[in-house]
Design a protein around this motif. Structure first.
Motif, mmCIF file in Angstrom:
data_model
loop_
_atom_site.group_PDB
_atom_site.id
_atom_site.type_symbol
_atom_site.label_atom_id
_atom_site.label_comp_id
_atom_site.label_asym_id
_atom_site.label_seq_id
_atom_site.Cartn_x
_atom_site.Cartn_y
_atom_site.Cartn_z
ATOM 1 N N ASN A 1 -17.036 23.819 39.115
ATOM 2 C CA ASN A 1 -17.188 22.697 40.028
ATOM 3 C C ASN A 1 -16.824 21.397 39.307
ATOM 4 O O ASN A 1 -17.691 20.676 38.823
ATOM 5 N N TYR A 2 -15.521 21.131 39.230
ATOM 6 C CA TYR A 2 -15.049 19.959 38.479
ATOM 7 C C TYR A 2 -14.035 19.268 39.365
ATOM 8 O O TYR A 2 -12.921 19.766 39.542
ATOM 9 N N ASP A 3 -14.442 18.130 39.935
ATOM 10 C CA ASP A 3 -13.576 17.472 40.925
ATOM 11 C C ASP A 3 -12.562 16.572 40.212
ATOM 12 O O ASP A 3 -12.750 15.360 40.090
ATOM 13 N N ILE A 4 -11.482 17.187 39.781
ATOM 14 C CA ILE A 4 -10.508 16.478 38.957
ATOM 15 C C ILE A 4 -9.863 15.310 39.730
ATOM 16 O O ILE A 4 -9.601 14.252 39.139
ATOM 17 N N GLN A 5 -9.639 15.496 41.024
ATOM 18 C CA GLN A 5 -9.007 14.402 41.784
ATOM 19 C C GLN A 5 -9.921 13.184 41.836
ATOM 20 O O GLN A 5 -9.469 12.043 41.722
ATOM 21 N N ILE B 1 -12.230 12.451 39.628
ATOM 22 C CA ILE B 1 -12.263 11.864 38.278
ATOM 23 C C ILE B 1 -11.015 11.014 38.039
ATOM 24 O O ILE B 1 -11.091 9.879 37.585
ATOM 25 N N ARG B 2 -9.847 11.559 38.407
ATOM 26 C CA ARG B 2 -8.598 10.801 38.188
ATOM 27 C C ARG B 2 -8.571 9.509 39.001
ATOM 28 O O ARG B 2 -8.012 8.505 38.557
ATOM 29 N N SER B 3 -9.208 9.554 40.172
ATOM 30 C CA SER B 3 -9.180 8.353 41.031
ATOM 31 C C SER B 3 -9.963 7.197 40.387
ATOM 32 O O SER B 3 -9.791 6.050 40.758
ATOM 33 N N TYR B 4 -10.833 7.505 39.462
ATOM 34 C CA TYR B 4 -11.586 6.437 38.784
ATOM 35 C C TYR B 4 -10.735 5.655 37.787
ATOM 36 O O TYR B 4 -11.154 4.618 37.288
ATOM 37 N N PHE B 5 -9.560 6.207 37.430
ATOM 38 C CA PHE B 5 -8.754 5.596 36.365
ATOM 39 C C PHE B 5 -7.474 5.001 36.938
ATOM 40 O O PHE B 5 -6.457 5.694 37.062
ATOM 41 N N PRO B 6 -7.511 3.700 37.279
ATOM 42 C CA PRO B 6 -6.346 3.080 37.917
ATOM 43 C C PRO B 6 -5.075 3.227 37.081
ATOM 44 O O PRO B 6 -3.984 3.387 37.633
ATOM 45 N N VAL B 7 -5.206 3.224 35.791
ATOM 46 C CA VAL B 7 -4.044 3.279 34.913
ATOM 47 C C VAL B 7 -3.230 4.560 35.135
ATOM 48 O O VAL B 7 -2.012 4.574 34.936
ATOM 49 N N LEU B 8 -3.918 5.623 35.571
ATOM 50 C CA LEU B 8 -3.221 6.901 35.740
ATOM 51 C C LEU B 8 -2.362 6.929 36.998
ATOM 52 O O LEU B 8 -1.561 7.833 37.188
ATOM 53 N N GLN B 9 -2.565 5.928 37.856
ATOM 54 C CA GLN B 9 -1.818 5.942 39.132
ATOM 55 C C GLN B 9 -0.433 5.310 38.985
ATOM 56 O O GLN B 9 0.321 5.245 39.925
ATOM 57 N N GLY C 1 -8.157 14.343 27.549
ATOM 58 C CA GLY C 1 -9.413 13.759 27.992
ATOM 59 C C GLY C 1 -9.842 14.398 29.299
ATOM 60 O O GLY C 1 -9.199 15.318 29.808
ATOM 61 N N MET C 2 -10.921 13.867 29.857
ATOM 62 C CA MET C 2 -11.544 14.457 31.048
ATOM 63 C C MET C 2 -10.617 14.459 32.263
ATOM 64 O O MET C 2 -10.810 15.229 33.195
ATOM 65 N N TYR C 3 -9.586 13.574 32.249
ATOM 66 C CA TYR C 3 -8.720 13.423 33.436
ATOM 67 C C TYR C 3 -7.395 14.167 33.336
ATOM 68 O O TYR C 3 -6.581 14.092 34.244
ATOM 69 N N ASN C 4 -7.131 14.851 32.243
ATOM 70 C CA ASN C 4 -5.834 15.544 32.107
ATOM 71 C C ASN C 4 -5.850 16.883 32.848
ATOM 72 O O ASN C 4 -6.917 17.416 33.167
ATOM 73 N N THR C 5 -4.632 17.391 33.131
ATOM 74 C CA THR C 5 -4.531 18.602 33.953
ATOM 75 C C THR C 5 -3.499 19.576 33.369
ATOM 76 O O THR C 5 -2.635 19.166 32.584
#
Ligand code: PMP
Length: 405
Positions: free
Chosen positions: A2-6, A8-16, A383-387
């Motif tokens: 149960n790891y909601d990667i989307q 988590i990624r949405s918290y990091f504006p830089v990744l967008q 890190g926690m946001y990589n896929t």
């Protein structure tokens, strides 16, 4: 899992965003992690509403900022399960934490002819401060070597400890090899001979749950900027029994009790070690990064990253001429590698043009490079946001780069 990667990624504006017209793939997390909106908002909130210098004033702003600042100390205490909040000292980062202990502990406890054991896989910041104090005191640095697979040689440690050994400095996790060192064993062994242990946790606390009481660490250091927090802040955990006895590191405001030209007395811990105005903004925003890791759960983050590590390792091994440095059974999500006849820097430069951030060079760990007789490596760190999708894109890009070279 149960790891909601989307989410988590949405918290990091830089990744967008796109870099060189490609979606950013950020694989340089061991150097510094990106910051979530929670951290950015916490900084903004402070400046828009209650910024003031802490501890010293009676007005609302200073009082509120002091409360928020001290609440983060308690958060960190719980995060690493320290017994007392006074055992948490805010510093500029891991580097300053090491310098604090090397200087203050060194001043009191290290004398001529003494020995300091430092592992061969340390970052420069856990070597040079010890060398400086050893130089001043005419003490000696004794090396704790690692094997070619990247594991510390604990049998050698046992032989190198003697009556002159005053402290052992070792990383929890290597920033190059990724090895999760058996620090609990090292500490047990050291304590059986009454020797304290300094643990550099800069590459550990963001990947695995750390319990300083369970480890029985005497000192434990880390940096906020590698934990999704702001730069300019770090932590030194120290057992009260040491901190109480150690002399101040820097002099200035806050660290004193009373000052006169005849005699100055010092404040209690932690303030004795926090001279001057600290990085108020970054400490307060750091609290938001700790909250995010707590909410997500370090066990979950660790499991997610282990999957990335295993996936990337097996993909990299398919590349001809691939050499991975660090293949310990217990590894964190850092992979250092070289490819036969290819200069790491060329890979770093070309892959950057495809929007992928990796690190190349000696990673501030020259002795590790000397061990393997290489000038540098390419390092990817997750890190926690990589896929795994990002790893697939990275592999495609790497193959293109290799074809160009
Ligand atoms: N120790 C280790 C293992 C590290 O990876 C780093 C940062 N690369 C440091 C210490 C130094 O951390 P800082 O620059 O935040 O002080």
């Amino acid at each position: 899992m149960n790891y909601d990667i989307q989410k988590i990624r949405s918290y990091f504006p830089v990744l967008q965003q796109k870099i060189h017209n490609h979606p950013l793939i950020y694989f340089d997390n061991a150097a510094s992690a990106q910051k979530p909106v929670q951290v950015l908002k916490a900084e903004e909130q402070l400046h828009n509403h209650f910024y003031g210098n802490i501890h010293r004033a009676a007005h609302f702003m200073a009082d509120k900022a002091t409360g928020e600042f001290e609440a983060v100390r308690t958060k960190i205490q719980h995060f690493i399960h320290a017994e007392l909040r006074e055992e948490i000292i805010f510093t500029k980062g891991t580097t300053e934490s090491v310098n604090l202990v090397a200087n203050s502990f060194g001043e009191k406890y290290i004398q001529e002819g003494d020995e300091i054991i430092v592992s061969e896989m340390e970052h420069h910041s856990n070597i040079v401060p010890w060398q400086l104090v050893a130089g001043r005191k005419n003490a000696t640095i004794v090396q704790l070597p690692f094997t070619d697979s990247g594991e510390l040689q604990l049998d050698v440690l046992e032989k190198r400890i003697n009556a002159k050994t005053k402290i052992i400095a070792v990383a929890h996790v290597s920033n190059v090899l990724g090895t999760i060192n058996q620090v609990e064993k090292i500490i047990k062994l050291a304590h059986s001979k009454n020797i304290p242990v300094f643990i550099d946790g800069a590459q550990a606390v963001q990947h695995l749950p750390v319990d300083v009481q369970q480890l029985d660490a005497d000192f434990y250091a880390f940096s906020a900027h590698k934990m999704y927090g702001p730069n300019g802040v770090g932590v030194l955990y120290g057992k009260r029994k040491w901190l109480d006895k150690m002399p101040p590191y820097q002099g200035g405001g806050e660290m004193i009790s009373e000052v006169s030209f005849q005699k100055t007395t010092f404040n209690e811990i932690p303030y004795k070690f926090e001279a001057g105005t600290p990085n108020i903004t970054s400490v307060i925003a750091y609290g938001a990064a700790i909250d995010l890791m707590d909410e997500t759960g370090l066990q979950n983050i660790g499991r997610w990253e282990q999957n990335l590590l295993n996936y990337a390792t097996s993909k990299l091994k398919e590349i001809p001429g691939m050499k991975i440095y660090g293949e310990a059974p217990e590894k964190s999500s850092v992979i250092s590698f070289t490819i036969k006849n290819i200069h790491p820097y060329d890979v770093g430069m070309l892959i950057d043009k495809m929007g992928i951030a990796v690190r190349t060079g000696h990673h501030c760990a020259d002795p590790v490079m000397q061990h393997f007789n290489v000038p540098g490596t390419i390092r990817i760190s997750f890190g926690m946001y990589n896929t795994t999708e990002e790893i697939d894109l990275f592999m495609e890009a790497l193959k293109k780069v290799l074809a160009m070279l």
